[in-house]
Design an enzyme around this catalytic site. Structure first.
Site, mmCIF file in Angstrom:
data_model
loop_
_atom_site.group_PDB
_atom_site.id
_atom_site.type_symbol
_atom_site.label_atom_id
_atom_site.label_comp_id
_atom_site.label_asym_id
_atom_site.label_seq_id
_atom_site.Cartn_x
_atom_site.Cartn_y
_atom_site.Cartn_z
ATOM 1 C CB SER A 118 -12.453 32.537 -35.864
ATOM 2 O OG SER A 118 -12.890 32.507 -34.616
ATOM 3 N N GLY A 120 1.052 -1.071 0.077
ATOM 4 C CA GLY A 120 -0.034 -0.100 -0.108
ATOM 5 C C GLY A 120 0.720 1.194 0.033
ATOM 6 C CG HIS A 121 3.505 1.840 2.611
ATOM 7 N ND1 HIS A 121 2.456 2.737 2.999
ATOM 8 C CD2 HIS A 121 3.645 1.039 3.392
ATOM 9 C CE1 HIS A 121 2.224 2.401 4.402
ATOM 10 N NE2 HIS A 121 2.881 1.364 4.591
ATOM 11 C CG ASP A 131 -19.828 27.366 -40.839
ATOM 12 O OD1 ASP A 131 -19.907 26.747 -39.876
ATOM 13 O OD2 ASP A 131 -18.687 27.970 -41.252
ATOM 14 N N PRO A 132 -21.667 29.895 -39.736
ATOM 15 C CG PRO A 132 -21.498 30.172 -37.640
ATOM 16 C CD PRO A 132 -21.755 29.333 -38.650
ATOM 17 N N GLY A 133 -18.835 30.844 -40.121
ATOM 18 C CA GLY A 133 -17.730 31.280 -40.603
ATOM 19 C C GLY A 133 -17.680 31.389 -42.207
ATOM 20 C CG HIS A 166 0.472 2.270 8.171
ATOM 21 N ND1 HIS A 166 1.568 3.027 8.798
ATOM 22 C CD2 HIS A 166 1.071 1.219 7.641
ATOM 23 C CE1 HIS A 166 2.823 2.407 8.505
ATOM 24 N NE2 HIS A 166 2.267 1.248 7.793
ATOM 25 N N GLY A 201 -22.316 30.300 -29.914
ATOM 26 C CA GLY A 201 -22.924 31.560 -30.043
ATOM 27 C C GLY A 201 -21.951 32.772 -30.141
ATOM 28 C CB THR A 216 -15.182 24.688 -42.123
ATOM 29 O OG1 THR A 216 -14.402 24.632 -43.386
ATOM 30 C CG2 THR A 216 -15.080 23.406 -41.501
#
Length: 580
Positions: free
Chosen positions: A448, A59-60, A559-561, A222, A403, A496
């Site tokens: 962009s 465990g170590h 497409d906005p671009g 521990h 947006g 695009t």
């Protein structure tokens, strides 16, 4: 409450499978059949030297098996999770090392009652077998002001003892020499842990409850709770509080540290802190020590002695002199020992200045030329067009993106407007495009911004020779479009801005052969192609950009671009028509 889920096969098999995984992955390690013992796979190299054996509960990890290798441990013995290893396995390991020809065996034991008893019993039995055995007990915990009869716990300082004792053994020192050197070094080692969470042994519930937002100071490895609980503070404050506690002379378990001392710092992840947090804590610890006038000679930062998945960190300090550092710096084959530099941490100039010439000053005075007025008019027209279209582009972008397409374009337009007010437009198109590229990169933001900047930079690179005829412009726009596609990964048809840009550019390429009288007609045709290309994106499925993550049937707008590109082309055409 359910036991916490763990990515194991079974509670009973996890320790053996973990040891097997460690050994399979490390060519320098082997398992001792029938025991939870990890050995060096080259035992013949131990002949005539002192062998080092350590170990403790599992465990170590990576302790202790990860520290087996030339220059560190010769073997490590593991118990169950948080359980001391059985004396029979410890003895089997000692005898295996003795059998390999070791001149003696040093047991490095963490100060817990179970470990002391089991290692002690194995040591007595080994002596009866005629083995030269000695024991070093590590008790580096600085948590308790008044430690009980059991004394201070053994924590991550143990790993430093593995390293120093291993270097001495590799050099052929005797058992007595190694023991006396380690006894001396141990007086200058201290450790303190802090945690934001408990941990849970496989198959069990968490070891203690720690409400969110609380942290536990001075806990062991521990799963036992610590000495003090408080609200989580900033990394800088937590580290300062830890170092204050560790070095507080009023505490019986403090580490005496004074201005002018030199230390090795170990920042140890107790299991579940992110590497990012670890690096922040490491910086805080180095700064805090230096502020006390303590020089940090070496720093190790990582997971060295963990407590399963505890979200905490322990700090270990070891006072260092040139001989300690020499031993610390020697090479080791142990897989879990970090690859450290032998340069001093304090006093090193760790910031490099960037080359001065890499970015040409944006304000370098470019001479105006005959094209300056018309380029200025075209830029003003593009800016006013994009500002008018801000809301339209935003609403198109809301259908398939986040947006903000209109805002991003408007931001760029305002930046160009502001630049036009304070600067001459360079008469050489290449210089004008280059200035725009720098401006857009700095002010537009988003992908962009990167795309337009790529376009302008590649276009500018195509016009460095000072040409400004129609064919040169066409070639520049073509080069810019290619760069956009190459780095952005989109092609025409992917919905695009390229769907407006590419058809327009293909049309413009005919300028290279067209007589001057036809130039305006070609430009008009290109503008028409851009507009119809943008309109046609209504029926395309997005294959690149953020819109590609949206269900196709929900996207019915253009497409906005692409719409923005078509608008930019039209603004340029209108400016040129006004000049005729």
């Amino acid at each position: 409450m359910e036991p916490q889920r763990k990515l194991i096969n079974s509670v009973d098999s996890c320790v053996d499978e973990a040891l097997c995984g460690l050994v399979r992955a490390s060519g320098g390690l082997a398992l001792l059949r029938g025991h939870r013992v990890v050995l060096r796979s080259d035992p013949s190299n131990l002949r005539g030297k002192v062998a080092l054996l350590s170990g403790g509960g599992s465990g170590h990890e990576p302790a202790h098996g990860g520290y087996v290798g030339a220059g560190m441990l010769s073997a490590a013995v593991a118990g169950g999770v948080f359980a001391s290893p059985p004396p029979a396995s410890i003895l089997a390991a000692v005898l295996a090392l003795h059998d390999a020809g070791a001149s003696g065996v040093l047991l490095i034991v963490k100060n817990y009652t179970g470990d002391r008893l089991n290692f002690g019993l194995a040591a007595e039995q080994a002596r009866n077998h005629g083995v030269a055995v000695d024991m070093v007990i590590v008790a580096d915990d600085c948590a308790f002001d008044q430690p009980s009869k059991a004394g201070r716990r053994g924590l991550c300082g143990t790993v430093l003892i593995h390293k120093l004792a291993g270097a001495l053994a590799e050099e052929g020192r005797s058992l007595d020499q190694i023991v006396s050197k380690m006894t001396e070094v141990l007086k200058g080692i201290g450790t303190l842990g802090v945690s934001l969470s408990p941990c849970s042994v496989p198959g069990c519930r968490p070891s203690f409850d720690l409400p969110p937002g609380d942290m536990e100071l001075g806990l062991g490895i521990h799963g036992e709770p610590g000495i003090k609980r408080s609200k989580v503070a900033s990394a800088d404050e937590v580290v300062k509080a830890m170092l204050d506690h560790m070095t507080n002379p009023a505490s019986q378990s403090h580490l005496p540290l004074t201005t002018g001392d030199t230390v090795v710092l170990c920042v140890n992840n107790l299991g579940a802190l992110s590497c990012l947090e670890m690096a922040v804590v490491t910086r805080a610890a180095i700064n805090s020590l230096e502020n006390r006038g303590v020089a940090v000679a070496r720093t190790m930062s990582g997971s060295f002695m963990t407590s399963l998945e505890m979200a905490g960190v322990s700090l270990t300090l070891m006072k260092a002199d040139p001989e300690t550092l020499r031993l610390f710096d020697t090479k080791t084959g142990a897989p879990a020992w970090p690859n450290l530099s032998a340069a001093s941490v304090s006093g090193r100039d760790y910031v490099t200045d960037p080359p001065t010439s890499s970015t040409p000053p944006q304000d370098s005075k470019h001479a105006e030329g005959p094209l300056s007025p018309i380029m200025r008019k075209a830029l003003e027209k593009i800016c006013s067009t994009l500002l008018e279209k801000q809301e339209e582009l935003n609403s198109l972008d809301r259908a398939a993106g986040d947006g903000d397409c209109g805002n991003t374009h408007a931001q760029a337009a305002r930046a160009v407007r502001e630049w036009l007010q304070g600067h001459a437009v360079p008469g050489r198109p290449g210089e004008m495009l280059s200035a725009l590229a720098g401006l857009v990169q700095e002010k537009m933001g988003g992908s962009s911004g990167a795309l337009y900047s790529l376009f302008l930079t590649a276009a500018a690179g195509h016009m460095t020779d000072g040409r400004s005829d129609a064919a040169a412009w066409a070639g520049a726009v073509h080069a810019g479009t290619q760069a956009m596609s190459r780095y952005g990964g989109a092609e025409p048809g992917d919905r695009t801005m390229l769907d407006a840009l590419s058809p327009a550019v293909d049309e413009l390429m005919s300028l290279r052969a067209a007589p001057p009288a036809d130039h305006m007609a070609v430009l008009q045709a290109a503008v028409q192609k851009a507009a119809s290309g943008a309109e046609a994106t209504r029926s395309l499925t997005a294959r690149a950009g953020r819109a590609s993550y949206i269900a196709a049937e929900r996207v019915t707008q253009p497409d906005p671009g692409a719409v923005a590109v078509a608008a930019i082309f039209r603004a340029v055409l209108e400016t040129l028509q006004e000049q005729e």
